[in-house]
Scaffold this motif. Structure first.
Motif, PDB file in Angstrom:
ATOM      1  N   LYS A   1       0.806   6.635   7.468  1.00 27.59           N
ATOM      2  CA  LYS A   1      -0.632   6.654   7.676  1.00 27.59           C
ATOM      3  C   LYS A   1      -1.169   8.057   7.449  1.00 27.59           C
ATOM      4  O   LYS A   1      -0.528   9.043   7.819  1.00 27.59           O
ATOM      5  CB  LYS A   1      -0.966   6.183   9.097  1.00 27.59           C
ATOM      6  N   ASN A   2      -2.350   8.145   6.843  1.00 25.07           N
ATOM      7  CA  ASN A   2      -2.984   9.446   6.550  1.00 25.07           C
ATOM      8  C   ASN A   2      -2.008  10.357   5.805  1.00 25.07           C
ATOM      9  O   ASN A   2      -1.696  11.458   6.262  1.00 25.07           O
ATOM     10  CB  ASN A   2      -3.456  10.131   7.838  1.00 25.07           C
TER      11      ASN A   2
ATOM     12  N   SER B   1      -4.513   4.691   4.472  1.00 20.43           N
ATOM     13  CA  SER B   1      -5.266   5.941   4.278  1.00 20.43           C
ATOM     14  C   SER B   1      -4.449   6.974   3.518  1.00 20.43           C
ATOM     15  O   SER B   1      -4.103   8.027   4.036  1.00 20.43           O
ATOM     16  CB  SER B   1      -5.703   6.502   5.644  1.00 20.43           C
TER      17      SER B   1
ATOM     18  N   GLU C   1      -3.514   9.229  -0.241  1.00 15.25           N
ATOM     19  CA  GLU C   1      -4.096   9.945  -1.372  1.00 15.25           C
ATOM     20  C   GLU C   1      -3.019  10.163  -2.424  1.00 15.25           C
ATOM     21  O   GLU C   1      -1.829  10.248  -2.108  1.00 15.25           O
ATOM     22  CB  GLU C   1      -4.673  11.298  -0.927  1.00 15.25           C
TER      23      GLU C   1
ATOM     24  N   GLY D   1      -6.078   1.466   1.585  1.00 17.77           N
ATOM     25  CA  GLY D   1      -6.255   2.751   0.921  1.00 17.77           C
ATOM     26  C   GLY D   1      -7.032   2.626  -0.372  1.00 17.77           C
ATOM     27  O   GLY D   1      -7.560   1.572  -0.722  1.00 17.77           O
ATOM     28  N   ASP D   2      -7.088   3.749  -1.113  1.00 21.45           N
ATOM     29  CA  ASP D   2      -7.765   3.818  -2.400  1.00 21.45           C
ATOM     30  C   ASP D   2      -6.714   3.777  -3.499  1.00 21.45           C
ATOM     31  O   ASP D   2      -5.907   4.706  -3.620  1.00 21.45           O
ATOM     32  CB  ASP D   2      -8.573   5.123  -2.510  1.00 21.45           C
TER      33      ASP D   2
ATOM     34  N   ALA E   1     -10.182   0.288  -0.073  1.00 26.55           N
ATOM     35  CA  ALA E   1     -11.313   1.059   0.453  1.00 26.55           C
ATOM     36  C   ALA E   1     -12.506   0.990  -0.492  1.00 26.55           C
ATOM     37  O   ALA E   1     -12.374   0.766  -1.696  1.00 26.55           O
ATOM     38  CB  ALA E   1     -10.892   2.506   0.677  1.00 26.55           C
TER      39      ALA E   1
END
Length: 835
Positions: free
Chosen positions: A167-168, A193, A195, A214-215, A234
């Protein structure tokens, strides 16, 4: 009869305590795993049999909570370094920044081969996960938050990992693909979440649960055994592309969902439904989801493409039983809306039993979709609607009532504000019933509950009812704080609590900033009659309080903490036979009284002596002592503590340091007398001017013992005084397993008379295990640079040298010197920070 029952209860308690103490270390560790780590460590004060029980805890949970950062770092270091059992589960979370310590913690943790690791350190930038964590072969559960995932080249995979939760985090397409595919028995995967990931490729033959939030631009799932999938895209993601994987314009749904033949629960949220609906108008799926029973959807009912993609999904789920939908309104309409609206279709939902729509606004498109559900589901029993519309709902309700239903049992349930009020009323009624149950608790349990309150609040509960009138008199823990009390009122409160207390006082804690010299002796007399096990007195106003002799007669005392006091032992003092923790701060005493106080505590494990007056020669004889912290002005010290593991020794700069004749009148015996018996030491701190004390008469003196277990050394040193530098080298020579070195540099205006002769000495040393070193208050002096230069040339495993620059001049020349230093370790880095 009452006395007989009480005697039997006390006897049972003694037997029970003996049985607990005689449990095997593994069972004790398992019991302590259910406590917070700080509380588990404190159980070492219970008895000698529990001293090291916490080091066998199979489950370690660390929360920084209200900890100061430095205290939490010390706690984690201690737990990871002193733990001697198998770590089944390691869980650490915090809201402060620990980037400087994270690599060290992970290295120490990886050596324990844990089976479950959870890391939730959410403050600051993402933590880079070191390669050592990816080398844990037995790992079964891994939870990471706020991190950077970069797989090492030699990563062989987690052959036993079943649960992976990230996560993150940030990573790359290839690293995440390899991480997942190299876990052959992975059954649960959560990615949230993230990147840096554009193409999410999940290949996991054993995967049963998948949660992605997420993206990303595209996704490929190869998980034939997947049973539960929650897919959320997202709103910021690039979901507008129309060319999916393999450039097949009608393959989005096929690639995303086509292989999930065993799926039982499917969740599609965010704008993932929009992603699926691209180029998918009544697309026929390549597989029928025979086992799919539950679907979660976030859908925009205005977008007819999404509605038709949803209908296509229903067609391929013949056994669907439960449907939950969230309405996500959109202000834009698809360009092909008109042509789509002309289409008509029939879907058979023979097994659908319940359906719900949340965030229902009463729009026509929402009502039309509900109308189709009612006409498609012959077994439908209920439709739940969560109304969030801002307009009058009567017209919408009239439309819903007029809808035809193929199921005779179908009912509508409207979750409105009135329903919320009803629930609140029922909750308040339940609360009243629960309060009656509290009132019927036994007195001892009530007292235990009230111990968590301030004493003033606990006494105030006597006004609740007759059943609570005397409950506070059974409190086992009493904590008294002056705060905003008037002095006379506080004195009355303390007198009342000590006089009316009926039960046993396990802990007594009093603190204040007003003067209570006239009352303290009376309070101590009343307290001593209760035989407490823990006493803390911090009355810091006015001159020091003389501790009355009655306090030294408490035989069961295990914890004693005193501040602003005078220690004068009575002649009849027999010692504290059960005391394990002693802390004296801002006190005055004599050499003999302190020596006797310590030596007459045979099971003492923790000793703290700070800011004292009247003590010249500090003589500490404690065979069970494990932790020692001394801060004060003294002329000499003698330690006899063979089991000491952590020692922090601070000598004030005002002390008489000019003497050169130590204990026994042996000019080269300072270090021997001070440190010679510490064979079990693991952490050693030498601060203040204690280094100057040790250096008297000691130039490359060979210590009488090798500290084989010493791993951490903290030093305050004047690099101008080469005697201190060479004394430090002598200490390093006798610590072959040293792993961490921290040095604070301080300036001195005087130089030793033998500097020239000392500087001629050259020394070669091997520091095979040193991993990290740091120098704080670095000013760029030649003596400091020379010291830093030796460390990389002595330590083949050195990874980093941290330097905290506090120099006033330009640092470019000094940095050039540091860059030119030879290093025997290929991984050694020099990190300079500026304050």
């Amino acid at each position: 009869m009452s006395a007989c029952k009480k005697a039997r209860a006390e006897a049972t308690y003694v037997v029970s305590s003996d049985r607990l103490s005689s449990l095997p270390p593994e069972l004790k560790g398992d019991i302590l795993s259910r406590l917070n780590v700080e509380e588990a460590v404190k159980t070492s004060t219970l008895s000698s049999t529990w001293r090291d029980a916490w080091t066998n805890m199979p489950k370690i949970f660390l929360r920084d909570g209200n900890f100061a950062r430095t205290k939490f770092v010390t706690l984690v270091d201690m737990v990871l370094s002193l733990h001697n059992g198998t770590v089944d589960m390691f869980d650490i979370s915090g809201s402060k920044t620990y980037h400087d310590e994270f690599g060290r913690w992970m290295r120490m943790l990886s050596r324990r081969s844990p089976r479950s690791v959870t890391i939730r350190l959410n403050s600051g930038p993402g933590y880079r996960i070191p390669s050592c964590l990816f080398s844990i072969g037995d790992l079964r559960v891994l939870h990471l938050q706020n991190c950077v995932i970069s797989l090492p080249r030699v990563f062989q995979g987690f052959k036993r990992l079943t649960h992976l939760d990230l996560k993150n985090f940030s990573s790359t397409d290839m690293d995440i693909q390899n991480l997942v595919s190299f876990c052959p028995v992975l059954s649960c995967l959560k990615l949230a979440s993230f990147e840096g990931i554009n193409y999410l490729n999940v290949q996991a033959p054993k995967l049963k649960r998948l949660h992605v939030f997420g993206d990303f631009e595209d996704i490929n799932l190869d998980a034939p055994n997947l049973e539960v999938a929650i897919l959320s895209l997202a709103h910021e993601a690039k979901a507008h592309q129309s060319v999916p994987i393999a450039h097949d314009m009608e393959s989005h749904v096929k690639k995303s969902l086509g292989d999930l033949s065993g799926i039982k629960t499917l969740g599609i949220s965010g704008i993932f439904m929009k992603y699926i609906s691209k180029w998918c108008i009544l697309t026929k799926f390549p597989a029928v989801f025979h086992r799919l029973e539950h679907i979660y959807l976030v859908i925009c009912f205005w977008d007819q493409r999404q509605v038709l993609a949803t209908c296509s999904l229903f067609q391929n789920a013949p056994n669907l039983k439960k449907l939950d939908m969230w309405d996500h309104s959109s202000s834009t309409l698809d360009q092909d809306q008109a042509s789509i609206q002309e289409l008509t279709m029939q879907v058979q939902l023979d097994h659908l039993v319940t359906a719900s729509v949340k965030d229902f606004r009463g729009l026509d498109c929402e009502v039309n979709f509900l109308a189709k559900l009612l006409s498609w589901a012959p077994a439908l029993e209920e439709v739940k609607i969560e109304w969030t519309g801002k307009t009058e709902c009567s017209m919408v309700l009239a439309k819903l009532l007029a809808l035809p239903r193929v199921s005779p049992r179908a009912k509508f349930y409207l979750d409105s504000e009135a329903m919320s009020t009803c629930k609140k009323t029922r909750a308040e009624a339940t609360s009243v019933v629960s309060s009656d149950r509290l009132s019927s608790l036994p007195p001892k349990i009530k007292g235990n509950v009230l111990s968590h309150l301030d004493v003033r609040e606990a006494v105030g509960t006597s006004t609740l009812s007759s059943t609570w009138r005397d409950a506070w008199t059974d409190m086992p823990k009493i904590s008294l704080r002056v705060r905003n009390f008037m002095r006379t009122r506080f004195v009355t409160l303390v007198d009342m609590v000590l006089a009316l207390q009926k039960g046993t006082i396990e802990e007594f804690d009093i603190s204040g900033k007003k003067s209570y010299h006239d009352e303290l002796a009376r309070w101590m007399l009343m307290l001593s009659r209760r035989s407490p096990r823990s006493v803390t007195i911090k009355l810091n106003s006015g001159p020091r309080y003389k501790i009355s002799s009655c306090l030294f007669s408490i035989g069961d005392l295990k914890f004693l903490q005193l501040e602003n006091c005078i220690i004068s032992l009575p002649r009849a003092f027999q010692g504290f036979k059960s005391l394990t923790y002693l802390s004296l701060n801002i006190f005055s005493s004599t050499d003999r009284d302190i020596q006797n106080l310590i030596s007459f505590c045979p099971v003492l494990t923790d000793l703290i002596l700070t800011s004292f007056v009247g003590i010249n020669r500090l003589n500490i004889q404690a065979p069970k002592l494990e932790y020692l912290n001394v801060y004060g002005d003294f002329e000499d010290i003698n330690l006899e503590a063979p089991n000491l593991k952590v020692a922090i020794l601070y000598l004030g700069h005002q002390a008489k340091l000019y003497q050169s004749v130590p204990i026994g009148y042996d000019k080269e015996n300072h270090v021997k007398k001070s440190l010679g018996s510490l064979s079990e030491i693991k952490t050693l701190g030498i601060t203040g001017s204690f280094m100057k004390y040790l250096s008297k008469g000691c130039i490359l003196t060979k210590l009488p013992v090798v500290f084989t277990r010493l791993e951490d050394i903290y030093l305050t040193i004047c690099f101008w005084d080469q005697r201190q530098v060479l004394t430090a080298y002598s200490l390093f020579q006798n610590a072959p397993n040293l792993k961490k070195l921290a040095v604070w540099s301080y300036a001195s205006s005087t130089c030793d008379q033998d500097q020239a002769r000392i500087l001629e000495h050259t020394l070669q040393m091997q520091m095979d295990h040193l991993v990290m070193a740091c120098v704080e208050c670095f000013r760029g002096l030649d003596y400091e640079v020379d010291f830093v230069a030796k460390l990389p040339s002595w330590a083949p495993d050195l990874e980093e040298v941290k330097i905290e620059w506090k120099g006033q001049t330009d640092c470019s020349i000094v940095l050039a010197k540091l860059l030119a230093l030879p290093r025997v370790s290929p991984r050694a880095k020099v990190i300079v920070t500026f304050c």
